[in-house]
Design a protein around this motif. Structure first.
Motif, PDB file in Angstrom:
ATOM      1  N   ARG A   1       0.796  -1.081   0.134  1.00 48.93           N
ATOM      2  CA  ARG A   1       0.058   0.207   0.084  1.00 48.93           C
ATOM      3  C   ARG A   1       0.736   1.242  -0.107  1.00 48.93           C
ATOM      4  O   ARG A   1       0.522   2.327  -0.830  1.00 48.93           O
TER       5      ARG A   1
ATOM      6  N   TYR B   1       2.532   1.679  -3.399  1.00 51.35           N
ATOM      7  CA  TYR B   1       1.355   2.334  -4.199  1.00 51.35           C
ATOM      8  C   TYR B   1       1.423   3.888  -4.247  1.00 51.35           C
ATOM      9  O   TYR B   1       1.238   4.561  -5.021  1.00 51.35           O
TER      10      TYR B   1
ATOM     11  N   ASP C   1       2.911  -8.610  -5.688  1.00 48.70           N
ATOM     12  CA  ASP C   1       1.568  -8.930  -6.127  1.00 48.70           C
ATOM     13  C   ASP C   1       1.570  -8.965  -7.785  1.00 48.70           C
ATOM     14  O   ASP C   1       1.496  -7.830  -8.470  1.00 48.70           O
TER      15      ASP C   1
ATOM     16  N   ASN D   1      -1.571  -7.175  -9.514  1.00 50.84           N
ATOM     17  CA  ASN D   1      -2.179  -5.831  -9.018  1.00 50.84           C
ATOM     18  C   ASN D   1      -2.302  -4.881 -10.329  1.00 50.84           C
ATOM     19  O   ASN D   1      -1.255  -4.363 -10.971  1.00 50.84           O
TER      20      ASN D   1
END
Length: 240
Positions: free
Chosen positions: A155, A158, A185, A188
């Motif tokens: 998170r 990102y 990931d 994603n």
């Protein structure tokens, strides 16, 4: 006469408490000794008892402080749910006083500061907003601190990617963080879209087109497939 003296004594004590400007260390120690009944321990048994009582008091204070930090975090997330980012930011700032190495708190600071930058208008009409810039730098610092604590924190990775690409116009800086997300990931799609934009801004049009291809092959959303196809066309047009 005795009653009068007692009354004057009580009034004197009350006045001292009422008008004193602050609490001295001596008075704190005196109150503590009264509360714990460990004034001037001398024997081994008294010393051990005193240590035990003060340790219990310290443990109680630590537990209380721990709970305060948790409550500030909970209150902050409630404000985020209500999109009250300014109030949320204050709560997370307070929570960090109790948990200065908590990556989640830094992540939330980054998010809230990013939103607050949008609310920082150029009211003086000077063509820029110093407050907006300060919020964006706070957001950057917070995301980077979260990543420093937990390097695989998707998170925060990102968040810093979005910040560099869409807010600070520093897409080159975003690329390594967004690439790292896809090693953690691999599906994603949101990170893929931001990475494709970052590659395009960096004039790496072939890489941008390949990421859009990856989105098309990964997502089940027809809308996202269409957006990726449009992005791929723009990247290829720029390449050729």
């Amino acid at each position: 006469m005795k009653c009068r003296i007692s009354f004057c004594f009580i009034c004197g004590i009350f006045s001292l408490l009422l008008f004193s400007c602050g609490v001295s260390n001596k008075s704190i120690k005196w109150n503590q000794e009264l509360e714990e009944n460990v004034s001037n321990p001398t024997s081994i048994e008294e010393l051990k008892e005193a240590i035990g009582k003060y340790q219990q008091k310290v443990a109680e204070i630590q537990q209380a402080n721990s709970q305060i930090g948790i409550w500030y975090k909970i209150l902050g997330t409630r404000y985020v749910d209500q999109k009250m980012y300014g109030e949320a930011l204050k709560c997370f700032q307070e929570a960090l006083k109790y948990y200065p190495d908590n990556q989640n708190l830094y992540y939330y600071v980054g998010v809230c500061a990013g939103y607050m930058s949008h609310a920082s208008m150029d009211f003086d009409a000077q063509g820029y907003s110093e407050m907006r810039y300060n919020y964006l730098k706070l957001s950057e610092d917070a995301f980077l601190r979260a990543i420093q604590i937990e390097e695989r924190y998707v998170r925060a990775l990102y968040g810093i990617g979005v910040l560099y690409v869409y807010e600070l116009d520093e897409s080159n800086k975003a690329i390594p963080y967004l690439e790292k997300i896809l090693t953690i990931d691999t599906k994603n799609v949101d990170a893929m879209f931001v990475l494709a934009k970052a590659y395009y801004d960096a004039q790496e049009f072939d890489k941008s087109a390949k990421i859009y291809d990856k989105i098309i092959n990964t997502t089940k959303s027809e809308q996202k497939k269409a957006n990726a196809a449009e992005g791929k066309k723009i990247a290829l047009d720029a390449l050729y």
